[in-house]
Design a protein around this motif. Structure first.
Motif, PDB file in Angstrom:
ATOM      1  N   ASP A  93      77.883  -9.363  38.997  1.00 52.11           N
ATOM      2  CA  ASP A  93      78.544  -9.778  40.229  1.00 52.11           C
ATOM      3  C   ASP A  93      79.625 -10.816  39.934  1.00 52.11           C
ATOM      4  OD1 ASP A  93      78.617  -9.313  43.067  1.00 52.11           O
ATOM      5  OD2 ASP A  93      77.881 -11.359  43.338  1.00 52.11           O
ATOM      6  N   HIS A  94      79.366 -11.694  38.971  1.00 50.90           N
ATOM      7  CA  HIS A  94      80.382 -12.674  38.586  1.00 50.90           C
ATOM      8  C   HIS A  94      81.536 -12.007  37.850  1.00 50.90           C
ATOM      9  CE1 HIS A  94      78.775 -16.748  39.588  1.00 50.90           C
ATOM     10  NE2 HIS A  94      77.656 -16.033  39.737  1.00 50.90           N
ATOM     11  N   VAL A  95      81.219 -11.124  36.925  1.00 47.18           N
ATOM     12  CA  VAL A  95      82.271 -10.436  36.171  1.00 47.18           C
ATOM     13  C   VAL A  95      83.181  -9.655  37.113  1.00 47.18           C
ATOM     14  CG1 VAL A  95      82.699  -8.582  34.493  1.00 47.18           C
ATOM     15  CG2 VAL A  95      80.960 -10.309  34.016  1.00 47.18           C
ATOM     16  N   SER A  96      82.595  -9.033  38.125  1.00 48.71           N
ATOM     17  CA  SER A  96      83.362  -8.214  39.067  1.00 48.71           C
ATOM     18  C   SER A  96      83.993  -9.028  40.186  1.00 48.71           C
ATOM     19  CB  SER A  96      82.456  -7.137  39.675  1.00 48.71           C
ATOM     20  OG  SER A  96      81.473  -7.727  40.518  1.00 48.71           O
ATOM     21  N   ARG A  97      83.745 -10.323  40.211  1.00 47.05           N
ATOM     22  CA  ARG A  97      84.231 -11.197  41.285  1.00 47.05           C
ATOM     23  C   ARG A  97      83.672 -10.776  42.640  1.00 47.05           C
ATOM     24  NH1 ARG A  97      85.494 -13.170  36.952  1.00 47.05           N
ATOM     25  NH2 ARG A  97      87.504 -14.147  36.447  1.00 47.05           N
ATOM     26  N   GLY A  98      82.376 -10.392  42.622  1.00 39.62           N
ATOM     27  CA  GLY A  98      81.704 -10.123  43.885  1.00 39.62           C
ATOM     28  C   GLY A  98      81.807  -8.701  44.380  1.00 39.62           C
ATOM     29  N   ARG A  99      81.794  -7.727  43.450  1.00 29.74           N
ATOM     30  CA  ARG A  99      81.912  -6.316  43.867  1.00 29.74           C
ATOM     31  C   ARG A  99      80.660  -5.502  43.569  1.00 29.74           C
ATOM     32  NH1 ARG A  99      85.597  -3.912  40.620  1.00 29.74           N
ATOM     33  NH2 ARG A  99      85.986  -5.719  39.296  1.00 29.74           N
ATOM     34  N   LEU A 100      79.579  -6.142  43.166  1.00 27.45           N
ATOM     35  CA  LEU A 100      78.367  -5.408  42.805  1.00 27.45           C
ATOM     36  C   LEU A 100      77.598  -4.928  44.028  1.00 27.45           C
ATOM     37  CD1 LEU A 100      76.237  -4.556  40.597  1.00 27.45           C
ATOM     38  CD2 LEU A 100      75.093  -6.723  41.143  1.00 27.45           C
ATOM     39  N   VAL A 142      61.141 -10.198  44.629  1.00 20.68           N
ATOM     40  CA  VAL A 142      61.434 -11.197  43.602  1.00 20.68           C
ATOM     41  C   VAL A 142      62.941 -11.336  43.381  1.00 20.68           C
ATOM     42  CG1 VAL A 142      61.205 -11.694  41.128  1.00 20.68           C
ATOM     43  CG2 VAL A 142      59.201 -11.013  42.458  1.00 20.68           C
ATOM     44  N   ILE A 143      63.646 -10.217  43.316  1.00 17.90           N
ATOM     45  CA  ILE A 143      65.094 -10.270  43.104  1.00 17.90           C
ATOM     46  C   ILE A 143      65.778 -11.008  44.246  1.00 17.90           C
ATOM     47  CG2 ILE A 143      67.190  -8.860  43.019  1.00 17.90           C
ATOM     48  CD1 ILE A 143      65.473  -6.750  41.489  1.00 17.90           C
ATOM     49  N   GLU A 144      65.415 -10.679  45.476  1.00 18.45           N
ATOM     50  CA  GLU A 144      66.019 -11.358  46.619  1.00 18.45           C
ATOM     51  C   GLU A 144      65.748 -12.857  46.581  1.00 18.45           C
ATOM     52  OE1 GLU A 144      65.661  -9.290  50.530  1.00 18.45           O
ATOM     53  OE2 GLU A 144      64.634  -7.763  49.354  1.00 18.45           O
ATOM     54  N   ARG A 145      64.543 -13.237  46.222  1.00 17.21           N
ATOM     55  CA  ARG A 145      64.231 -14.673  46.173  1.00 17.21           C
ATOM     56  C   ARG A 145      64.988 -15.371  45.051  1.00 17.21           C
ATOM     57  NH1 ARG A 145      57.990 -16.158  46.904  1.00 17.21           N
ATOM     58  NH2 ARG A 145      58.990 -18.214  46.914  1.00 17.21           N
ATOM     59  N   LEU A 146      65.124 -14.715  43.907  1.00 19.43           N
ATOM     60  CA  LEU A 146      65.897 -15.314  42.815  1.00 19.43           C
ATOM     61  C   LEU A 146      67.356 -15.504  43.217  1.00 19.43           C
ATOM     62  CD1 LEU A 146      64.335 -13.407  39.820  1.00 19.43           C
ATOM     63  CD2 LEU A 146      64.517 -15.898  39.992  1.00 19.43           C
ATOM     64  N   TRP A 147      67.867 -14.617  44.027  1.00 20.13           N
ATOM     65  CA  TRP A 147      69.264 -14.714  44.461  1.00 20.13           C
ATOM     66  C   TRP A 147      69.489 -15.751  45.553  1.00 20.13           C
ATOM     67  CZ3 TRP A 147      70.716  -8.810  44.892  1.00 20.13           C
ATOM     68  CH2 TRP A 147      71.074  -8.334  43.612  1.00 20.13           C
ATOM     69  N   PRO A 175      74.727 -13.970  51.437  1.00 19.68           N
ATOM     70  CA  PRO A 175      73.622 -14.621  50.738  1.00 19.68           C
ATOM     71  C   PRO A 175      73.190 -13.906  49.469  1.00 19.68           C
ATOM     72  CG  PRO A 175      72.788 -13.406  52.618  1.00 19.68           C
ATOM     73  CD  PRO A 175      74.294 -13.349  52.698  1.00 19.68           C
ATOM     74  N   ARG A 176      73.587 -12.618  49.309  1.00 23.23           N
ATOM     75  CA  ARG A 176      73.248 -11.862  48.110  1.00 23.23           C
ATOM     76  C   ARG A 176      74.064 -10.586  48.093  1.00 23.23           C
ATOM     77  NH1 ARG A 176      70.796  -7.519  49.925  1.00 23.23           N
ATOM     78  NH2 ARG A 176      69.258  -7.506  51.607  1.00 23.23           N
ATOM     79  N   PRO A 177      74.173  -9.936  46.938  1.00 22.44           N
ATOM     80  CA  PRO A 177      74.811  -8.620  46.908  1.00 22.44           C
ATOM     81  C   PRO A 177      74.021  -7.608  47.734  1.00 22.44           C
ATOM     82  CG  PRO A 177      74.662  -9.546  44.695  1.00 22.44           C
ATOM     83  CD  PRO A 177      73.825 -10.415  45.591  1.00 22.44           C
ATOM     84  N   PRO A 178      74.700  -6.605  48.261  1.00 25.39           N
ATOM     85  CA  PRO A 178      73.978  -5.554  48.983  1.00 25.39           C
ATOM     86  C   PRO A 178      73.045  -4.788  48.050  1.00 25.39           C
ATOM     87  CG  PRO A 178      76.305  -4.978  48.734  1.00 25.39           C
ATOM     88  CD  PRO A 178      76.150  -6.390  48.269  1.00 25.39           C
ATOM     89  N   ILE A 179      71.938  -4.318  48.619  1.00 22.62           N
ATOM     90  CA  ILE A 179      70.949  -3.536  47.870  1.00 22.62           C
ATOM     91  C   ILE A 179      70.963  -2.111  48.401  1.00 22.62           C
ATOM     92  CG2 ILE A 179      68.483  -3.208  47.425  1.00 22.62           C
ATOM     93  CD1 ILE A 179      68.175  -6.247  47.523  1.00 22.62           C
ATOM     94  N   LEU A 180      71.150  -1.176  47.492  1.00 26.42           N
ATOM     95  CA  LEU A 180      71.039   0.252  47.792  1.00 26.42           C
ATOM     96  C   LEU A 180      69.778   0.763  47.120  1.00 26.42           C
ATOM     97  CD1 LEU A 180      73.695   3.058  47.607  1.00 26.42           C
ATOM     98  CD2 LEU A 180      71.605   3.264  46.263  1.00 26.42           C
ATOM     99  N   ILE A 181      68.943   1.468  47.868  1.00 26.23           N
ATOM    100  CA  ILE A 181      67.746   2.086  47.292  1.00 26.23           C
ATOM    101  C   ILE A 181      67.874   3.592  47.444  1.00 26.23           C
ATOM    102  CG2 ILE A 181      65.238   2.346  47.474  1.00 26.23           C
ATOM    103  CD1 ILE A 181      65.093  -0.554  48.371  1.00 26.23           C
ATOM    104  N   GLY A 182      67.609   4.310  46.358  1.00 27.12           N
ATOM    105  CA  GLY A 182      67.717   5.755  46.368  1.00 27.12           C
ATOM    106  C   GLY A 182      66.352   6.420  46.349  1.00 27.12           C
ATOM    107  N   GLY A 183      66.251   7.570  47.034  1.00 29.96           N
ATOM    108  CA  GLY A 183      65.013   8.337  47.013  1.00 29.96           C
ATOM    109  C   GLY A 183      64.739   8.991  48.352  1.00 29.96           C
ATOM    110  N   ARG A 184      63.796   9.952  48.344  1.00 28.61           N
ATOM    111  CA  ARG A 184      63.453  10.649  49.581  1.00 28.61           C
ATOM    112  C   ARG A 184      61.965  10.572  49.917  1.00 28.61           C
ATOM    113  NH1 ARG A 184      60.774  15.052  49.578  1.00 28.61           N
ATOM    114  NH2 ARG A 184      61.651  15.810  51.544  1.00 28.61           N
ATOM    115  N   ALA A 185      61.134  10.115  48.986  1.00 24.64           N
ATOM    116  CA  ALA A 185      59.695  10.073  49.232  1.00 24.64           C
ATOM    117  C   ALA A 185      59.383   9.118  50.385  1.00 24.64           C
ATOM    118  CB  ALA A 185      58.949   9.639  47.976  1.00 24.64           C
ATOM    119  N   SER A 186      58.340   9.450  51.142  1.00 24.93           N
ATOM    120  CA  SER A 186      57.967   8.624  52.291  1.00 24.93           C
ATOM    121  C   SER A 186      57.669   7.193  51.875  1.00 24.93           C
ATOM    122  CB  SER A 186      56.752   9.232  52.993  1.00 24.93           C
ATOM    123  OG  SER A 186      57.046  10.524  53.485  1.00 24.93           O
TER     124      SER A 186
END
Length: 283
Positions: A93-100, A142-147, A175-186
């Motif tokens: 995110d730092h390398v990209s200047r906030g594009r992650l 955990v990731i969200e809390r670390l961020w 407050p944090r980069p957006p999170i994308l989650i992939g998958g179709r399982a319930s």
């Protein structure tokens, strides 16, 4: 308006091949995001062919682009401990200047023939799918809390345990980069409802995608979350020989409510492929 991006699987190609396509895409306004995948051995073509590690490559490409949102579609939560992944992602995110955009997934199902092979080849554990989805839920927490946490914290889950965890620096995006989650399982969709800003599903059976999207709506309602907060994303393969087929699939997906489209570009990539995508598919 729908948002369009490209996916360049970094297998059976060189670094220069990927860099050429991403640099070109960075100059094409119609393409708003670009993605790699997260595999350690090829899942197509020669089993002994080259494949580039996703996060290392993503950091290099982030440094050589200036406009595109960047991410992995999607990171396997099986490969890296979540606190380590949070640190890696923060650097990108730092390398990209906030594009992650942090793309996450539970990891390939055991039923996929090639899936277990790449984990065993790298000495990584490969638990059943139920465990991997539960681990993804804890990893997101955990990731969200670390961020976002301004003090060290402990987390003792069933799958993830950290003591004195603290992230510094924080990501550029607040407050944090957006999170994308992939998958179709319930089970995965329940994790999406709790944590994701975007949800991605492979296309091919649009009726199933629409049904899964409706299920996600119900899971959001169960926990009191507005389902419109989660952008619906679909992955569609591109046909260079029959662009009209791809255009039709894109139009149907957008009409069905999928406003974020990731276009899979098969390699080898023709010269000028990013401009071709804009002219032949997006427009």
């Amino acid at each position: 308006m729908p948002s369009f991006g490209i996916v360049t699987a970094p297998q059976q190609v060189s670094y220069d091949d990927v860099l050429r396509v991403w640099r070109e895409a960075d100059t094409v306004p119609e393409i708003e995001h670009a993605w790699l995948f997260d595999h350690l051995l090829p899942i197509g073509g020669s089993i002994d062919g080259p494949i580039l590690e996703g996060w290392t490559l993503l950091s290099a490409l982030a440094a050589q682009t200036s406009r595109l949102a960047v991410g992995l579609l999607v990171t396997s939560n099986r490969i890296r401990p979540p606190a380590l992944l949070a640190k890696i992602a923060t650097v990108v995110d730092h390398v990209s200047r906030g594009r992650l955009v942090l793309g996450l997934g539970a990891g390939s199902r055991p039923s996929i023939p090639w899936a277990r092979r790449e984990y065993e080849a790298h000495g990584l554990p490969y638990h059943d799918f139920g465990d991997s989805v539960a681990a993804l839920d804890e990893a997101c927490t955990v990731i969200e809390r670390l961020w976002t946490s301004d003090a060290p914290f402990d987390f003792h889950g069933e799958h993830v345990q950290v003591t004195g965890a603290f992230g510094n620096p924080k990501p550029v995006q607040r407050p944090r980069p957006p999170i994308l989650i992939g998958g179709r399982a319930s089970a995965t969709l329940r994790v999406v409802a709790r944590h994701a800003d975007l949800w991605n599903i492979p296309g091919g059976d649009l009726a199933d995608c629409v049904e899964r999207s409706a299920l996600l709506d119900r899971y959001c309602a169960e926990i009191g979350r507005d389902p419109t907060e989660i952008t619906r994303s679909i992955h569609l393969p591109v046909s260079y020989e029959h662009p009209e087929d791809t255009r039709k699939a894109v139009g149907e997906a957008v009409a069905a409510g999928f406003g974020h489209v990731t276009l899979g570009l098969p390699a080898p990539w023709p010269e000028g492929v990013a401009r071709w995508v804009a002219d032949e598919i997006i427009r």
